[in-house]
Motif scaffolding. Sequence first.
Motif, mmCIF file in Angstrom:
data_model
loop_
_atom_site.group_PDB
_atom_site.id
_atom_site.type_symbol
_atom_site.label_atom_id
_atom_site.label_comp_id
_atom_site.label_asym_id
_atom_site.label_seq_id
_atom_site.Cartn_x
_atom_site.Cartn_y
_atom_site.Cartn_z
ATOM 1 N N ARG A 1 3.412 -7.529 8.561
ATOM 2 C CA ARG A 1 4.241 -6.857 7.299
ATOM 3 C C ARG A 1 4.236 -5.499 7.588
ATOM 4 O O ARG A 1 5.041 -4.802 7.278
ATOM 5 C CB ARG A 1 3.840 -7.596 5.982
ATOM 6 N N VAL A 2 2.881 -4.814 7.745
ATOM 7 C CA VAL A 2 2.847 -3.278 7.634
ATOM 8 C C VAL A 2 3.083 -2.558 9.000
ATOM 9 O O VAL A 2 3.039 -1.569 8.985
ATOM 10 C CB VAL A 2 1.592 -3.078 7.040
ATOM 11 N N GLY A 3 3.359 -3.433 9.836
ATOM 12 C CA GLY A 3 3.644 -2.855 11.186
ATOM 13 C C GLY A 3 2.517 -2.369 12.072
ATOM 14 O O GLY A 3 2.657 -1.445 12.649
ATOM 15 N N SER A 4 1.315 -2.931 11.890
ATOM 16 C CA SER A 4 0.224 -2.464 12.602
ATOM 17 C C SER A 4 0.375 -2.646 13.997
ATOM 18 O O SER A 4 1.018 -3.603 14.768
ATOM 19 C CB SER A 4 -1.048 -3.466 12.303
ATOM 20 N N ARG A 5 -0.065 -1.710 14.682
ATOM 21 C CA ARG A 5 0.020 -2.013 16.290
ATOM 22 C C ARG A 5 -1.128 -2.733 16.935
ATOM 23 O O ARG A 5 -0.912 -3.253 17.932
ATOM 24 C CB ARG A 5 -0.350 -0.562 16.779
ATOM 25 N N ARG A 6 -2.389 -2.756 16.179
ATOM 26 C CA ARG A 6 -3.364 -3.624 16.596
ATOM 27 C C ARG A 6 -4.294 -4.173 15.575
ATOM 28 O O ARG A 6 -4.510 -3.493 14.251
ATOM 29 C CB ARG A 6 -4.425 -2.687 17.550
ATOM 30 N N LEU A 7 -4.841 -5.429 15.734
ATOM 31 C CA LEU A 7 -5.673 -6.072 14.878
ATOM 32 C C LEU A 7 -6.847 -6.395 15.618
ATOM 33 O O LEU A 7 -6.889 -7.114 16.763
ATOM 34 C CB LEU A 7 -4.963 -7.162 14.583
ATOM 35 N N LEU B 1 1.005 -1.096 -0.115
ATOM 36 C CA LEU B 1 0.063 -0.031 0.112
ATOM 37 C C LEU B 1 0.804 1.196 -0.131
ATOM 38 O O LEU B 1 0.283 2.216 0.049
ATOM 39 C CB LEU B 1 -0.920 -0.015 1.257
ATOM 40 N N GLY B 2 2.113 1.144 0.239
ATOM 41 C CA GLY B 2 3.078 2.286 0.108
ATOM 42 C C GLY B 2 3.012 3.100 1.519
ATOM 43 O O GLY B 2 3.689 4.029 1.352
ATOM 44 N N ARG B 3 2.450 2.813 2.438
ATOM 45 C CA ARG B 3 2.520 3.396 3.640
ATOM 46 C C ARG B 3 1.866 2.151 4.786
ATOM 47 O O ARG B 3 1.515 1.405 4.667
ATOM 48 C CB ARG B 3 1.527 4.452 3.719
ATOM 49 N N PRO B 4 2.387 2.636 6.057
ATOM 50 C CA PRO B 4 1.914 1.912 7.231
ATOM 51 C C PRO B 4 0.470 1.942 7.404
ATOM 52 O O PRO B 4 -0.279 2.864 6.940
ATOM 53 C CB PRO B 4 2.624 2.472 8.434
ATOM 54 N N VAL B 5 0.007 0.841 8.063
ATOM 55 C CA VAL B 5 -1.624 0.801 8.471
ATOM 56 C C VAL B 5 -1.387 0.683 9.585
ATOM 57 O O VAL B 5 -0.760 -0.454 10.493
ATOM 58 C CB VAL B 5 -2.133 -0.416 7.759
ATOM 59 N N ASP B 6 -1.872 1.533 10.927
ATOM 60 C CA ASP B 6 -2.000 1.299 12.330
ATOM 61 C C ASP B 6 -2.732 0.299 12.912
ATOM 62 O O ASP B 6 -2.575 -0.417 13.699
ATOM 63 C CB ASP B 6 -2.352 2.645 13.003
ATOM 64 N N VAL B 7 -4.013 0.243 12.363
ATOM 65 C CA VAL B 7 -5.138 -0.653 12.992
ATOM 66 C C VAL B 7 -5.652 -1.401 11.558
ATOM 67 O O VAL B 7 -5.962 -0.846 10.446
ATOM 68 C CB VAL B 7 -6.156 0.085 13.450
ATOM 69 N N GLU C 1 -9.944 -18.193 15.867
ATOM 70 C CA GLU C 1 -9.565 -17.641 17.229
ATOM 71 C C GLU C 1 -8.238 -18.387 17.785
ATOM 72 O O GLU C 1 -7.350 -17.599 18.366
ATOM 73 C CB GLU C 1 -10.755 -17.769 17.990
ATOM 74 N N ALA C 2 -8.171 -19.538 17.438
ATOM 75 C CA ALA C 2 -6.824 -20.610 17.770
ATOM 76 C C ALA C 2 -5.804 -19.853 17.322
ATOM 77 O O ALA C 2 -4.804 -19.738 18.103
ATOM 78 C CB ALA C 2 -7.169 -22.002 17.797
ATOM 79 N N LEU C 3 -5.842 -19.604 16.006
ATOM 80 C CA LEU C 3 -4.845 -19.010 15.400
ATOM 81 C C LEU C 3 -4.222 -17.675 15.986
ATOM 82 O O LEU C 3 -3.048 -17.535 16.174
ATOM 83 C CB LEU C 3 -5.138 -19.027 13.936
ATOM 84 N N LEU C 4 -5.318 -17.014 16.081
ATOM 85 C CA LEU C 4 -4.929 -15.704 16.732
ATOM 86 C C LEU C 4 -4.554 -15.693 18.034
ATOM 87 O O LEU C 4 -3.416 -14.909 18.424
ATOM 88 C CB LEU C 4 -6.140 -14.694 16.723
ATOM 89 N N GLN C 5 -4.789 -16.595 18.977
ATOM 90 C CA GLN C 5 -4.366 -16.813 20.227
ATOM 91 C C GLN C 5 -3.123 -17.140 20.345
ATOM 92 O O GLN C 5 -2.140 -16.835 21.065
ATOM 93 C CB GLN C 5 -5.146 -17.740 21.101
ATOM 94 N N ASP C 6 -2.626 -18.201 19.208
ATOM 95 C CA ASP C 6 -1.190 -18.608 18.919
ATOM 96 C C ASP C 6 -0.280 -17.198 18.954
ATOM 97 O O ASP C 6 0.747 -17.217 18.985
ATOM 98 C CB ASP C 6 -1.033 -19.740 17.725
ATOM 99 N N ALA C 7 -1.048 -16.500 17.918
ATOM 100 C CA ALA C 7 -0.236 -15.299 17.701
ATOM 101 C C ALA C 7 0.161 -14.360 18.751
ATOM 102 O O ALA C 7 1.300 -13.703 19.001
ATOM 103 C CB ALA C 7 -0.701 -14.227 16.502
ATOM 104 N N PRO D 1 4.195 -9.727 20.998
ATOM 105 C CA PRO D 1 3.535 -8.589 21.485
ATOM 106 C C PRO D 1 2.888 -7.796 20.300
ATOM 107 O O PRO D 1 2.089 -7.021 20.422
ATOM 108 C CB PRO D 1 4.433 -7.616 22.085
ATOM 109 N N ARG D 2 3.222 -7.917 19.034
ATOM 110 C CA ARG D 2 2.947 -7.194 17.881
ATOM 111 C C ARG D 2 2.208 -7.847 16.720
ATOM 112 O O ARG D 2 3.039 -8.939 16.263
ATOM 113 C CB ARG D 2 3.798 -6.297 17.415
ATOM 114 N N PRO D 3 1.358 -7.905 16.176
ATOM 115 C CA PRO D 3 0.293 -6.737 16.609
ATOM 116 C C PRO D 3 -0.446 -7.065 17.695
ATOM 117 O O PRO D 3 -0.835 -7.964 17.755
ATOM 118 C CB PRO D 3 -0.534 -6.551 15.319
ATOM 119 N N GLU D 4 -0.976 -6.266 18.546
ATOM 120 C CA GLU D 4 -1.867 -6.355 19.436
ATOM 121 C C GLU D 4 -3.116 -6.985 19.016
ATOM 122 O O GLU D 4 -3.471 -6.407 17.940
ATOM 123 C CB GLU D 4 -2.188 -5.323 20.415
ATOM 124 N N ILE D 5 -3.632 -8.009 19.504
ATOM 125 C CA ILE D 5 -5.015 -8.655 18.842
ATOM 126 C C ILE D 5 -6.042 -8.554 19.984
ATOM 127 O O ILE D 5 -5.762 -8.760 21.122
ATOM 128 C CB ILE D 5 -4.631 -10.080 18.557
#
Length: 336
Positions: free
Chosen positions: A112-118, A72-78, A158-164, A169-173
Amino acid sequence: MGAAAAEGDVPGAAPRGETALVTGASGFLGGYVVRELRAHGYDVIASGRNAAALPAGETFVGDLDDLARVDLGRPVDVVVHCAALSSPWGRWAEFEHANVTGTARVLEFARRVGSRRLVHISSPGIYAAPRDRVGIREDAVDPRHPMNHYIRSKLEAEALLQDAVAAGPRPEIVILRPRGIIGRGDPSLVPRILRVRERFGIPLMRGGQGLIDLTAVENVALAVRLAAEVPGVHGQALNITNGDPRPFRAVLEQLLAGLGLEPRYRSVPTPVAYGVAALLEAVCGILPGHPEPPVTRYTVTTIAHSQTLDISRARDLLGYRPEVSLDQSLAGYARV
């Protein structure tokens, strides 16, 4: 437990030029989320496959496989992940690709884009069981016997995300489980009920006194924004409803009255309805094209039995307070 928001980071305040990407933005909930975030200062990229249905503004047109690779050519925070295949019926391969692999792709993108939260939209269907369950808390999940492929796919996502969460620590989920989303533009919940009413009459079990716990779509969008903003909630799963459970029959008749329709019921003993639904599922499962049965075991469960959610965790950690009442939401749908 969640920490209190710091000064300058108060939920409801405009973020400091943050960018959010919303998957499934061409859908019912996704469109409301886009509007909520833009109204509170976010620069929002609306993502989805149907370009014509995406909200106006910056968009990304493609599926979740495309999103995982795009620059996308820029970071995405959320990142807010609303996209899903949501149906009580379908083939496992389709649910797995859309809801499990798709969630993995969104997580890959966020990393990949360095999001702080998902913020991930899950489903309280994972609590489904053929019995009354009142005041269900977030840890009351038994993943051993999912009632359909959709529920299984949401459990696996959900199990996939809890493994993450466990891996780093990043992204926060943050995972949200909104129950029975209704409101203007609802393409699923109410239309299904109206089709059953027209074709067969609505099955009424136990006198229609089973409690249902619905959520105005505007309140889900609010919860999403809070989940994007409030600190200290990494790894949390949160129930979201209007906090106003009511008997199924009362809600149905209020809705039908607003639409100028008379109720059409079929009084059916719960065991009979459940048995017929199981038979219909078996028959439709072997017919060419695997057509959706007129009624499924999951549908019978949601109508026959009380299922209400405890939303105290969302109240305590997010400061979530429903802003649109159930009466307002039912009336709003009737005005469409």
